[in-house]
Each structure stands twice: as structure tokens, then as C-alpha cells.
Design a protein around this motif. Structure first.
Motif, PDB file in Angstrom:
ATOM      1  N   GLU A 161       0.827  -1.208   0.000  1.00 14.93           N
ATOM      2  CA  GLU A 161       0.000   0.000   0.000  1.00 14.93           C
ATOM      3  C   GLU A 161       0.865   1.264   0.000  1.00 14.93           C
ATOM      4  N   ASP A 162       2.108   1.139  -0.387  1.00 16.12           N
ATOM      5  CA  ASP A 162       3.017   2.297  -0.476  1.00 16.12           C
ATOM      6  C   ASP A 162       2.938   2.854  -1.905  1.00 16.12           C
ATOM      7  N   LEU A 163       1.877   3.548  -2.192  1.00 18.86           N
ATOM      8  CA  LEU A 163       1.569   3.974  -3.560  1.00 18.86           C
ATOM      9  C   LEU A 163       2.270   5.257  -3.997  1.00 18.86           C
ATOM     10  N   LYS A 164       2.915   5.952  -3.078  1.00 24.89           N
ATOM     11  CA  LYS A 164       3.564   7.225  -3.401  1.00 24.89           C
ATOM     12  C   LYS A 164       5.005   7.214  -2.901  1.00 24.89           C
ATOM     13  N   GLY A 165       5.751   8.205  -3.325  1.00 22.84           N
ATOM     14  CA  GLY A 165       7.094   8.405  -2.785  1.00 22.84           C
ATOM     15  C   GLY A 165       8.121   7.418  -3.290  1.00 22.84           C
ATOM     16  N   LYS A 166       9.142   7.209  -2.462  1.00 19.15           N
ATOM     17  CA  LYS A 166      10.292   6.392  -2.844  1.00 19.15           C
ATOM     18  C   LYS A 166       9.994   4.899  -2.874  1.00 19.15           C
ATOM     19  N   GLY A 167       9.066   4.454  -2.069  1.00 21.11           N
ATOM     20  CA  GLY A 167       8.660   3.055  -2.110  1.00 21.11           C
ATOM     21  C   GLY A 167       9.643   2.084  -1.482  1.00 21.11           C
ATOM     22  N   HIS A 168       9.775   0.934  -2.104  1.00 24.24           N
ATOM     23  CA  HIS A 168      10.538  -0.184  -1.560  1.00 24.24           C
ATOM     24  C   HIS A 168      11.361  -0.843  -2.667  1.00 24.24           C
ATOM     25  N   SER A 169      12.325  -1.656  -2.250  1.00 29.06           N
ATOM     26  CA  SER A 169      13.086  -2.490  -3.183  1.00 29.06           C
ATOM     27  C   SER A 169      13.165  -3.879  -2.559  1.00 29.06           C
ATOM     28  N   TRP A 170      13.631  -4.844  -3.323  1.00 30.15           N
ATOM     29  CA  TRP A 170      13.739  -6.193  -2.792  1.00 30.15           C
ATOM     30  C   TRP A 170      14.826  -6.970  -3.516  1.00 30.15           C
ATOM     31  N   GLN A 171      15.255  -8.037  -2.860  1.00 36.90           N
ATOM     32  CA  GLN A 171      16.211  -8.956  -3.487  1.00 36.90           C
ATOM     33  C   GLN A 171      15.925 -10.362  -2.989  1.00 36.90           C
ATOM     34  N   MET A 172      16.203 -11.323  -3.850  1.00 33.33           N
ATOM     35  CA  MET A 172      16.004 -12.728  -3.493  1.00 33.33           C
ATOM     36  C   MET A 172      17.128 -13.182  -2.564  1.00 33.33           C
ATOM     37  N   VAL A 173      16.787 -14.013  -1.592  1.00 36.14           N
ATOM     38  CA  VAL A 173      17.749 -14.515  -0.616  1.00 36.14           C
ATOM     39  C   VAL A 173      17.867 -16.028  -0.788  1.00 36.14           C
ATOM     40  N   HIS A 174      19.051 -16.499  -1.142  1.00 35.35           N
ATOM     41  CA  HIS A 174      19.324 -17.937  -1.287  1.00 35.35           C
ATOM     42  C   HIS A 174      18.359 -18.626  -2.254  1.00 35.35           C
ATOM     43  N   THR A 175      17.962 -17.943  -3.295  1.00 34.09           N
ATOM     44  CA  THR A 175      17.072 -18.513  -4.297  1.00 34.09           C
ATOM     45  C   THR A 175      17.286 -17.802  -5.624  1.00 34.09           C
TER      46      THR A 175
END
Length: 162
Positions: free
Chosen positions: A122-136
Motif C-alpha cells: 500500500e506504499d503507492l507514493k514516494g520512494k517506495g521499496h526495493s527487494w532482493q532474493m535470498v538464497h534462491t
């Protein structure tokens, strides 16, 4: 069709009786422990802050409650832009079927998502989020958008802030 049947079965099983208990915070990475508990599915919700950053809160989605959705789709592909900081394109549940993912929100904190924990974006504005896969090498997931103005059913845990 076989993958869709598998996904529906896994989502159905997932929505029947699990709850969220936070483990100790190791460094600045928050991890959640999935344990069986009647009536709750562990969840993490991404939210916007007034300063334009994004943070998260821990909680749960009650089971057997009907969310207002009309569609869903699955994905096991990732594009580079998805790994860079971005806001969510819409309010949606992201249900991990396979993989372990470390999310980083723009306030600097991180958390892990694994099968059995629902992400509510629900973080529809601004800088938001990032992600990375862990051990996969792959992340299999379902996207389930919420209808405009619909209740997300999320209940924050008492200790919902990291």
C-alpha cells in the motif's frame, strides 16, 4: 492450468490458520516466524509516511474473511526495475508461493517475506521499496489487487513497528 490449480490450492491452504510472531531483530532486518494459529494469516503491510518515505508494519489478515478482489495473476519473472526502489503500482496482496525475499523500505529498515507470510503493498507514493532474493534464483508469487476503496482486512500487531 496446472500451476494455477497449484497456486489456488496453496493460497487456500495458507489462508487456513497461521499467525505471526516476530523473531528477535537481527541487525536491522526484521524476520517473522510463521506458526499455526486458528483464524489468522501473518502479514506485513507497506505504508507511506508523511515525509515521502515508506515503512512497514507487522500484523495479520483474518482467515475466512472475503476480500474485495476481482482478479489475480501469477509471476515467476522479475525485471530490473522491480528490484530498484519503487512504489507499489496498486493496493494489492502479494502471496509468495516459493522463495525468500528481503524487502528494504525507504526509511532504511528491512524485512523478510517467505511462503506463509502475506505482503500487503500500500506504499503507492514516494520512494517506495526495493527487494532482493535470498538464497534462491526465483520468486514465485501471486498478485491479488484490491478493489478501489476496499477494506484490506489487515490488523496490526500490538508491536507492529519494528
Amino acid at each position: 492450468m496446472k500451476i494455477i490449480s497449484k497456486a489456488i490450492m496453496l493460497v487456500s491452504l495458507a489462508f487456513i490458520g497461521q499467525s505471526l510472531k516476530a523473531q528477535e531483530n537481527h541487525g536491522n532486518i526484521t524476520s517473522v516466524k510463521v506458526e499455526e494459529s486458528e483464524g489468522k494469516m501473518p502479514a506485513i503491510r507497506l505504508i507511506n509516511n508523511p515525509d515521502g518515505t515508506c515503512s512497514f508494519e507487522k500484523g495479520y489478515i483474518p482467515t475466512l474473511k472475503h476480500a474485495s478482489t476481482t482478479t489475480f495473476w501469477s509471476s515467476n519473472k522479475t525485471e530490473d526495475w522491480e528490484k530498484n526502489a519503487h512504489p507499489a503500482p496498486r493496493r494489492q496482496y502479494v502471496v509468495t508461493l516459493k522463495g525468500k525475499i528481503r524487502f528494504k523500505v525507504s526509511d532504511g529498515s528491512t524485512f523478510l517475506i517467505k511462503p506463509g507470510v502475506i505482503l500487503l503493498a500500500e506504499d503507492l507514493k514516494g520512494k517506495g521499496h526495493s527487494w532482493q532474493m535470498v538464497h534462491t534464483k526465483s520468486w514465485e508469487r501471486l498478485y491479488i489487487p484490491l478493489q478501489e476503496g476496499a477494506d484490506d482486512l489487515f490488523v496490526a500487531s500490538y508491536d507492529s513497528k519494528k
